[in-house]
Scaffold this active site. Sequence first.
Site, PDB file in Angstrom:
ATOM      1  CG  ASN A 103     -32.397 -43.723  16.936  1.00  0.00           C
ATOM      2  OD1 ASN A 103     -33.574 -43.962  16.695  1.00  0.00           O
ATOM      3  ND2 ASN A 103     -31.497 -43.579  15.971  1.00  0.00           N
ATOM      4  CD  GLU A 143     -36.178 -36.068  19.691  1.00  0.00           C
ATOM      5  OE1 GLU A 143     -36.886 -36.929  19.129  1.00  0.00           O
ATOM      6  OE2 GLU A 143     -35.362 -35.397  19.068  1.00  0.00           O
ATOM      7  CB  THR A 207     -42.215 -26.176  13.688  1.00  0.00           C
ATOM      8  OG1 THR A 207     -40.988 -25.467  13.456  1.00  0.00           O
ATOM      9  CG2 THR A 207     -42.892 -25.603  14.906  1.00  0.00           C
TER      10      THR A 207
END
Length: 383
Positions: A103, A143, A207
């Site tokens: 986010n 991210e 993963t």
Amino acid sequence: MLFLLMLALSFSIPSVCSNTYKVVCYHGNWAAYRSGDGKFSISNIDPYLCTHIVYAFVGLNSNFTINILDPWQGVDLAGFTNFNNLRTKNSKLKTLIAIGGWNEGSERYSAMVSSASNRKTFIQSAINFIQKYDFNGFDLDWEYPSQRGGGSADIANFVSLLREMRTEFNIYGYLLSAAVAAPASSVDTSYNVPALSTYLDFINVMTYDLHGPWDSVTGQNAPLYPASSDVTAFQKSLNVDACISGWIERGASPSKIVMGVATYGRSYTLQNSGNTNIGAPTTGGGAAGKYSGESGYLGYNEICEYVNAGWTVVWDDQQKVPYAYKGNQWIGYDNPKSIAIKVAYAKARGLGGVMVWSLETDDFNGKCGSVNPILNQIKTSFN
């Protein structure tokens, strides 16, 4: 004789240390707002099931200092203090604070790493935060560099940040880790892998989320190996084995890699309830669970209740994970059996351990049987 004894000991010590596996467990503090049996707070954390616990998340202010995203929980209710006080129960436990998450996006992080002065401001703020709340270290969950609004310079600038953080953190003995993308296509876009392996204490490879409702067909959240239906190079890259191999091939030390395992699954609504196979067409995410409340996502604590209520479970022997379905609802997930296989895989590859996302979606109330079956399976498999 004394020389030979000392020589023997010098060779035996590394082999002992190499068998010390990490179990890095993330705590998503938002689960405190869930209702009923889904509500999870710091008091629910068993401090003996993980070697490291990570509080998720804080964010980044526009002036590149730490932004406490939920001050009511973290500060007013003494969440940071209570989290770190878990070490009074288990003195070997290490605690970290994680910054970022999906986010938060990427743009502000890209700006932060773009200049030495911005990085210096951030690093000092991180150190101040660690010292104020008494964490053992810091986890970077950006991210992702060079993606989602970032630029190509992020790869080199992220290395500069890690190098500078490492220098400062060494003064205090703080841990430095990062949560990173798993598939090769994303790794090549975002990271200088040898540099990450040099400067980080450990690398949490995410993963999972390798398939989901965004694919428009059913798929496993975290398959260990490819399915026979995976025929293209890209399809063959979306499994745990390919991701871990990719990180090692790109220059990561296996002992620095902490392999992600999920206490949740990805769910789908089937286009045709008569077709429940891998790759079956879907119309979107599955119905939201009663605890997590998010379409396309179910915690293991929700999945196990569905299984106990009569959902059909299929063991996917190609990919070494189960899936379950009922009517037009389908879920690909991990259970204790698949987790045991993954831990054995991590040990066989010489990895540093496993990372768990996340504590609050294991069956922490033991409603389906034993308490925390995923976490306890990890502990058992590493012993």
